[in-house]
Design an enzyme around this catalytic site. Structure first.
Site, short mmCIF file in Angstrom:
data_model
loop_
_atom_site.label_atom_id
_atom_site.label_comp_id
_atom_site.label_asym_id
_atom_site.label_seq_id
_atom_site.Cartn_x
_atom_site.Cartn_y
_atom_site.Cartn_z
N ARG A 183 -7.10 -7.52 -9.07
CA ARG A 183 -7.77 -8.79 -9.33
C ARG A 183 -9.26 -8.54 -9.54
O ARG A 183 -9.73 -7.43 -9.36
CB ARG A 183 -7.59 -9.71 -8.12
CG ARG A 183 -8.13 -9.07 -6.85
CD ARG A 183 -8.06 -9.99 -5.67
NE ARG A 183 -8.20 -9.27 -4.43
CZ ARG A 183 -9.36 -8.95 -3.86
NH1 ARG A 183 -10.49 -9.28 -4.44
NH2 ARG A 183 -9.39 -8.31 -2.72
N LYS A 223 0.82 -1.21 0.00
CA LYS A 223 0.00 0.00 0.00
C LYS A 223 0.86 1.27 0.00
O LYS A 223 0.45 2.28 -0.58
CB LYS A 223 -0.94 0.00 1.21
CG LYS A 223 -1.99 -1.13 1.19
CD LYS A 223 -2.96 -0.95 2.36
CE LYS A 223 -3.56 -2.26 2.82
NZ LYS A 223 -4.53 -2.86 1.93
N GLU A 254 -2.13 6.30 9.07
CA GLU A 254 -3.07 7.23 8.45
C GLU A 254 -3.93 7.83 9.54
O GLU A 254 -4.17 7.20 10.57
CB GLU A 254 -4.00 6.49 7.47
CG GLU A 254 -3.41 6.29 6.10
CD GLU A 254 -4.33 5.49 5.18
OE1 GLU A 254 -5.48 5.18 5.57
OE2 GLU A 254 -3.87 5.17 4.08
#
Ligand code: ADP
Ligand code: ADP
Ligand code: MG
Length: 499
Positions: free
Chosen positions: A294, A118, A202
């Site tokens: 995906r 990420k 975050e």
């Protein structure tokens, strides 16, 4: 020309879904029989079955990359579709397929690797001009740095494993006193679960919505988006109900967020189906969160409102075909909702249920698309995840699709195991869902088991069972046409509503 041989390295409903596309494209569909699920429904749809017994010291077949590829080579496989789940986002598996001359249906190993982290994805997103949630640029080095960083952006914060997935590898930290302890625990967990201990920070958004854009790209530089899905109805960061489009996205936002998603995909040279996930704050600001490389569990809602077959395109793109769809060809028609049917007891903290499905009766009408890997008599084992079916419903607009979905849920009768169906009914009847104000925190903050319809389970189940058996019996006798069966279901529905 010899038919191409497509192996599906996955099971259950997604295996059947992929078989359908393989057949449509004139290919042979081949699947594995796992010794943990010998009589699974998906086996009945395949043209060939490869027996894959796990030796005692081996990983289960669907996680065993080397064994999958060895068996694929032995069986002259041309293409492998990994479905969703672990191997679909494993760059080593994609590379292993390619090294053995097997076409891996998905993007390149490099793209999977980059988007699988990420922090790397976020870095690339910034370069493409996408907004990010306030947070650390990359991984934080240690607990002390984590604390300094969090003090700067303010609490609460969320610690996330860079390599995390499937709703795992996240910790919410409310106050400075607990951040060091949480950081250490998160690091150890991430290292153990994902083989990579990188943790980033975050700002924790208190009441966000999860919005994601489906994209399709080919190997010739063409990329389009197919609009958004809202996946805010989550439990433990895992989606349970998804809808498309989202009532919180205006057409201007759709254009803006969609264009950003396309720009990002183009910038990284993305091909295949993929999803750009955004998180949206209460004030309407939205931020890039991650990319999934995906096909996703919830892809059918997009298919239902756009009429585009995403799995067909995944396969055609893997065969180097050009995307013939242009952005202006993508029109949104009506509204769709997907409910995941998990064998979990919503009355009892969603505890997993395993064992026999004595009897299952599916909703059937032209608005309903059912994806399942299970039938009456099937066994739900503890070895795989708990999703046994998806009910996807199309309606003219949001109100229409909510009503039709409720109707479908009432006609999904299962005896033997508890499922999330009653939970989905409770959600769809709740004002927060009806008004589309629900957020990712809804289950935590609002849901209580007493929202489940107050019905005497045993009585209703017995009633439904009697009707199911009776109607099947009568149909076998040729005494009543199928639509009468529907009428009986409607009767059960009314019975439930008035109970
Ligand atoms: P989607 O983003 O398509 O909605 P999910 O997050 O539900 O997908 O994950 C798809 C499937 O992959 C689920 O069945 C989940 O069990 C599995 N999965 C993927 N990655 C992980 C992971 N890191 N940990 C646990 N399960 C995972
Ligand atoms: P995964 O790879 O497990 O899907 P994501 O980064 O997509 O991980 O996050 C999964 C979910 O966790 C999101 O849909 C959202 O509900 C929650 N989440 C992630 N980041 C934040 C954040 N900064 N603030 C609030 N919730 C978050
Ligand atoms: Mg995600």
């Amino acid at each position: 020309m010899m038919k191409k041989r497509l192996l599906i390295a996955n099971r259950s409903e997604i295996a059947i879904r992929i078989i359908r596309s393989a057949h449509k494209l004139g290919m042979y569909a081949i699947v594995f029989r796992s010794d943990k699920e010998q009589d699974a429904l998906y086996l009945k749809f395949a043209d060939e079955i490869i027996d894959a017994k796990d030796a005692d010291d081996e990983k289960p077949i669907f996680l065993n990359q080397q064994k999958i590829v060895d068996l694929a080579v032995q069986h002259n496989i041309d293409l492998i579709h990994p479905g969703y789940g672990f191997l679909s986002e494993n760059p080593d598996f994609a590379a292993l397929c390619i090294a053995n001359n097997i076409n891996f249906i998905g993007p390149s190993p490099e793209l999977i690797r980059d988007m699988g982290l990420k922090t790397v994805a976020k870095h690339m997103a910034v370069e493409a001009g996408l907004p990010l949630v306030p947070g650390s640029e990359g991984p934080v080095a240690n607990a002390q740095d984590a604390k300094e960083f969090a003090d700067k952006i303010g609490y609460p914060v969320i610690l996330k494993a860079s390599a995390g997935g499937g709703g795992r590898g996240m910790r919410i930290v409310e106050k400075p006193e607990t951040i060091e302890r949480n950081f250490k625990a998160a690091y150890d967990e991430a290292l153990a679960a994902f083989g990579n201990g990188d943790i980033f920070i975050e700002k924790y958004l208190q009441n966000p919505k999860h919005l994601e854009f489906q994209i399709l790209g080919d190997k010739h530089g063409n990329v389009i988006h197919l609009g958004e899905r809202e996946c805010s109805l989550q439990r433990k960061h895992q989606k349970i109900i998804e809808e498309a489009p989202s009532a919180s996205v205006t057409s201007k936002m759709r254009e803006e967020m969609g264009a950003m998603a396309v720009r990002f995909a183009q910038k990284i040279g993305y091909y295949s189906a993929g999803t750009i996930e955004y998180i949206m704050d209460e004030d309407g600001s939205y931020y890039f969160m991650e990319m999934n490389t995906r096909i996703q569990v919830e892809h059918p809602v997009t298919e239902m409102i756009t009429g585009v077959d995403l799995v067909d395109w995944q396969i055609k793109i893997a065969l180097d075909e050009k995307l013939t769809l242009k952005q202006e060809d993508i029109k949104i028609n009506g509204w769709a909702i997907e409910c995941r049917v998990n064998t979990e007891d919503p009355q009892n903290r969603f505890s997993p249920q395993t064992g026999f499905i004595d009897k299952i009766n599916f909703p059937q009408n032209s608005s309903v698309r059912l994806e399942t890997g299970f039938l009456s008599g099937s066994i739900v084992t503890p070895y795989f995840d708990s999703m046994i079916a998806k009910i996807i419903v199309h309606g003219a607009d949001r109100e229409d699709v909510i009503n039709k979905t409720l109707n479908a849920l009432y006609n999904f009768n299962i005896i033997g195991l508890k499922t999330t169906v009653p939970f989905c009914i409770a959600v769809l009847k709740h004002p927060d869902f009806i008004n589309a104000t629900y957020t990712t925190r809804w289950v935590d903050k609002v849901y209580t088991p007493d929202m489940l319809e107050n019905e005497d389970d045993e009585v209703i189940a017995a009633l439904a069972a009697t009707i199911m058996y009776a109607s099947e019996y009568l149909q076998l006798q040729g005494d009543i046409p199928a639509y009468k069966n529907d009428a009986l279901n409607v009767w059960v529905l009314n019975k439930r509503l008035n109970y």
